[in-house]
Design a protein around this motif. Structure first.
Motif, mmCIF file in Angstrom:
data_model
loop_
_atom_site.group_PDB
_atom_site.id
_atom_site.type_symbol
_atom_site.label_atom_id
_atom_site.label_comp_id
_atom_site.label_asym_id
_atom_site.label_seq_id
_atom_site.Cartn_x
_atom_site.Cartn_y
_atom_site.Cartn_z
ATOM 1 N N MET A 28 -12.809 5.891 -8.303
ATOM 2 C CA MET A 28 -12.338 6.096 -9.318
ATOM 3 C C MET A 28 -11.296 6.322 -9.255
ATOM 4 S SD MET A 28 -14.122 6.382 -12.170
ATOM 5 C CE MET A 28 -15.563 6.560 -12.469
ATOM 6 N N ILE A 64 -7.231 2.582 -23.964
ATOM 7 C CA ILE A 64 -8.060 1.770 -23.933
ATOM 8 C C ILE A 64 -8.002 1.688 -22.516
ATOM 9 C CG2 ILE A 64 -8.725 -1.141 -24.987
ATOM 10 C CD1 ILE A 64 -8.500 1.582 -26.861
ATOM 11 N N ALA A 67 -9.745 3.054 -20.195
ATOM 12 C CA ALA A 67 -11.837 3.416 -20.388
ATOM 13 C C ALA A 67 -12.748 2.505 -19.925
ATOM 14 C CB ALA A 67 -11.745 3.773 -21.235
ATOM 15 N N VAL A 68 -12.470 1.008 -20.316
ATOM 16 C CA VAL A 68 -12.771 -0.139 -20.139
ATOM 17 C C VAL A 68 -12.676 -0.368 -18.110
ATOM 18 C CG1 VAL A 68 -12.612 -2.449 -19.947
ATOM 19 C CG2 VAL A 68 -12.305 -1.803 -21.648
ATOM 20 N N VAL A 70 -13.656 2.434 -16.352
ATOM 21 C CA VAL A 70 -14.277 3.839 -16.039
ATOM 22 C C VAL A 70 -15.810 2.888 -16.189
ATOM 23 C CG1 VAL A 70 -15.189 5.746 -16.734
ATOM 24 C CG2 VAL A 70 -12.506 5.491 -16.346
ATOM 25 N N ILE A 71 -15.836 2.126 -17.391
ATOM 26 C CA ILE A 71 -17.014 2.074 -18.037
ATOM 27 C C ILE A 71 -17.978 0.790 -16.660
ATOM 28 C CG2 ILE A 71 -18.966 0.512 -19.692
ATOM 29 C CD1 ILE A 71 -16.795 1.315 -21.749
ATOM 30 N N ALA A 72 -16.326 0.197 -16.496
ATOM 31 C CA ALA A 72 -17.496 -0.678 -15.648
ATOM 32 C C ALA A 72 -17.338 -0.229 -14.532
ATOM 33 C CB ALA A 72 -16.095 -1.937 -15.499
ATOM 34 N N VAL A 73 -16.502 0.626 -13.577
ATOM 35 C CA VAL A 73 -16.970 0.960 -12.163
ATOM 36 C C VAL A 73 -18.239 2.201 -12.428
ATOM 37 C CG1 VAL A 73 -16.011 2.974 -10.530
ATOM 38 C CG2 VAL A 73 -14.333 1.029 -11.401
ATOM 39 N N SER A 74 -18.595 3.010 -13.512
ATOM 40 C CA SER A 74 -19.996 3.517 -13.478
ATOM 41 C C SER A 74 -20.902 2.824 -13.382
ATOM 42 C CB SER A 74 -19.937 3.998 -14.966
ATOM 43 O OG SER A 74 -20.253 3.589 -15.909
ATOM 44 N N LYS A 75 -20.952 1.322 -14.070
ATOM 45 C CA LYS A 75 -22.258 0.223 -14.167
ATOM 46 C C LYS A 75 -22.497 -0.326 -12.656
ATOM 47 C CE LYS A 75 -23.013 -0.083 -18.945
ATOM 48 N NZ LYS A 75 -24.018 0.630 -18.602
ATOM 49 N N THR A 76 -21.368 -0.533 -11.853
ATOM 50 C CA THR A 76 -21.349 -1.195 -10.638
ATOM 51 C C THR A 76 -21.111 -0.025 -9.401
ATOM 52 O OG1 THR A 76 -19.340 -2.018 -10.828
ATOM 53 C CG2 THR A 76 -20.743 -3.356 -11.612
ATOM 54 N N GLY A 77 -21.512 -0.791 -8.209
ATOM 55 C CA GLY A 77 -20.964 -0.133 -7.224
ATOM 56 C C GLY A 77 -19.842 1.470 -7.214
ATOM 57 N N ARG A 78 -19.684 1.974 -6.620
ATOM 58 C CA ARG A 78 -18.508 3.078 -6.437
ATOM 59 C C ARG A 78 -17.847 2.378 -5.506
ATOM 60 N NH1 ARG A 78 -17.324 9.546 -8.822
ATOM 61 N NH2 ARG A 78 -15.001 9.299 -8.098
ATOM 62 N N MET B 1 -22.655 9.475 -15.431
ATOM 63 C CA MET B 1 -22.831 9.666 -17.197
ATOM 64 C C MET B 1 -23.826 8.996 -17.261
ATOM 65 S SD MET B 1 -20.443 6.472 -18.613
ATOM 66 C CE MET B 1 -18.806 6.476 -18.570
ATOM 67 N N THR B 48 -9.023 4.419 -30.235
ATOM 68 C CA THR B 48 -9.227 6.051 -28.923
ATOM 69 C C THR B 48 -10.677 6.538 -29.486
ATOM 70 O OG1 THR B 48 -7.575 6.820 -29.221
ATOM 71 C CG2 THR B 48 -7.112 5.634 -27.776
ATOM 72 N N LEU B 143 -15.570 -1.994 -26.834
ATOM 73 C CA LEU B 143 -16.300 -0.565 -26.332
ATOM 74 C C LEU B 143 -17.457 -0.446 -26.111
ATOM 75 C CD1 LEU B 143 -13.077 1.868 -26.669
ATOM 76 C CD2 LEU B 143 -13.657 0.797 -25.049
ATOM 77 N N MET B 146 -20.000 -3.093 -24.429
ATOM 78 C CA MET B 146 -20.290 -2.849 -22.641
ATOM 79 C C MET B 146 -20.641 -1.846 -22.475
ATOM 80 S SD MET B 146 -15.966 -3.977 -20.947
ATOM 81 C CE MET B 146 -16.383 -3.008 -19.836
ATOM 82 N N GLY B 151 -26.379 -3.501 -16.274
ATOM 83 C CA GLY B 151 -27.468 -2.112 -15.813
ATOM 84 C C GLY B 151 -27.096 -1.099 -15.567
ATOM 85 N N ASP B 152 -27.841 0.131 -15.282
ATOM 86 C CA ASP B 152 -27.992 1.498 -15.035
ATOM 87 C C ASP B 152 -27.962 2.175 -14.204
ATOM 88 O OD1 ASP B 152 -30.817 2.337 -17.347
ATOM 89 O OD2 ASP B 152 -28.513 2.210 -17.919
ATOM 90 N N GLY B 153 -26.496 2.044 -13.826
ATOM 91 C CA GLY B 153 -25.718 2.006 -12.349
ATOM 92 C C GLY B 153 -26.028 3.529 -12.109
ATOM 93 N N ASP B 154 -26.430 4.628 -12.998
ATOM 94 C CA ASP B 154 -26.298 6.125 -12.027
ATOM 95 C C ASP B 154 -25.352 6.560 -10.930
ATOM 96 O OD1 ASP B 154 -29.660 6.417 -12.912
ATOM 97 O OD2 ASP B 154 -27.968 6.714 -14.754
ATOM 98 N N ASN B 155 -23.925 5.542 -11.549
ATOM 99 C CA ASN B 155 -22.597 6.055 -10.552
ATOM 100 C C ASN B 155 -21.788 7.394 -11.553
ATOM 101 O OD1 ASN B 155 -24.250 4.488 -8.165
ATOM 102 N ND2 ASN B 155 -22.434 3.032 -9.521
ATOM 103 N N ALA B 156 -21.180 8.278 -10.424
ATOM 104 C CA ALA B 156 -19.956 8.659 -11.225
ATOM 105 C C ALA B 156 -21.051 9.310 -12.516
ATOM 106 C CB ALA B 156 -19.466 7.557 -12.013
#
Lengths: 85, 156, 90
Positions: A28, A64, A67-68, A70-78, B1, B48, B143, B146, B151-156
């Motif tokens: 992040m 943009i 935002a893309v 942040v979505i990618a990092v929050s769904k995989t490992g941080r 999230m 945005t 957006l 995606m 997967g449901d990461g549940d991180n951040a």
């Protein structure tokens, strides 16, 4: 005055934030530093008298693209692994 | 999230901010032949708002956004762009057949610096509208797709 | 030892590239072609736009903008192919 003082500050900000984005292990922090790099880039485009490119870079890079990421990092490992590359 | 989203104040402010953000993006697109901006930057400004909506309303509501109308409008806008380019095929492929004539966007521009007149420009405002709609639909599709899957990461 | 060789090679190649990039023409003054004067003199009268950048992007070089819009369309298609499991119809 603007070309001698403000433009080197903006360009140095680009280099420093881009180099610091490689250093952290928390993803992040790297994403936030990439957003800051895009902001400095838009400022230096404006000082060099190219307003069309500045608007496009600010809206796409700092909006943009961040935002893309942040979505990618929050769904995989941080965190980045210790021995991975 | 987590799935809930933000509080009620943030949701209300997002609903109130929808009008200025979309109107500003449409202004940047529509005045592309007078002020700096154009189709690509204006379309990104309009996209945005979709990111702001998905952040403030949470995962449960944003998963129900339908991707059908965005896909249809993106294809139709790109077809309209090619169609406008083909309308002046008598001279060449991308000819500006509306500039300096008497038709829709065809006022003549006085020479030198002037306050901008909206009726000038020929084919360029129509192409700005087509490209702005295409960029807005495309980035919103990226957006939405995606955010929904993965997967449901549940991180951040 | 390996890291030392890698660092020295990187420094030598980087300095060679930088020397080539600076010595092409003076930094900050691009070479003039005949097209710049044509766009500045005739752009406002022929296309009717006050913004010469928009008239170059959408009128004089319109085919490049068409290819760029098609590339954006292909990028959206690529994202759909990777992430589009839950879209109905797939």
């Amino acid at each position: 005055m603007i070309f001698e003082i403000v433009l080197p500050v903006a360009l140095t900000g680009v280099i420093i934030s881009a180099a610091a984005a490689l250093k952290f292990r928390d993803m992040m922090a790297s994403v936030v530093l990439l957003c800051a790099m895009s902001l400095f880039m838009a400022a230096s485009f404006y000082i060099l008298q190219a307003p069309d490119v500045a608007i496009a870079e600010a809206s796409i890079g700092a909006g943009i693209s961040t935002a893309v990421y942040v979505i990618a990092v929050s769904k995989t490992g941080r965190r980045e692994d210790e021995k991975g590359d | 999230m987590d799935g809930k989203g933000s509080s009620r104040i943030v949701r209300n402010v997002t609903c109130m901010l929808s009008v200025p953000v979309m109107v500003f993006g449409l202004y940047v697109v529509l005045h592309g032949h007078l002020t700096p901006g154009g189709g690509f930057a204006g379309g990104a400004v309009m996209a945005t708002f979709i990111a702001l909506f998905m952040v403030s309303f949470g995962k449960d509501i944003s998963r129900r956004l339908d991707s059908g109308p965005f896909s249809v409008s993106e294809s139709l806008a790109l077809l309209a762009f090619v169609g406008i380019a083909l309308l002046g095929i008598q001279v060449t492929f991308f000819s500006n057949f509306l500039a300096n004539s008497g038709l829709l966007f065809g006022l003549t521009v006085p020479f030198g610096t002037n306050p901008g007149f909206l009726g000038t420009g020929g084919v360029t405002p129509l192409m700005n509208l087509a490209v702005g709609l295409e960029v807005f639909s495309g980035l919103s599709l990226i957006l939405i797709v995606m955010f929904r899957s993965g997967g449901d990461g549940d991180n951040a | 030892m390996r890291k030392g060789i890698k660092a020295v090679t990187l420094a030598v190649l980087f300095s060679l590239f930088l020397l080539t990039a600076v010595s092409v023409h003076p930094f900050g003054r691009p070479p003039e072609t005949g097209m710049d004067d044509y766009f500045i003199l005739n752009g406002q009268e022929q296309t009717g736009c006050n913004n010469i950048v928009t008239s170059v992007v959408f009128d004089y070089r319109g085919i490049d903008t068409l290819i760029e819009a098609a590339v954006l369309f292909a990028a959206v298609m690529g994202v759909f192919m990777v992430f589009g499991r839950d879209v109905n119809g797939w």
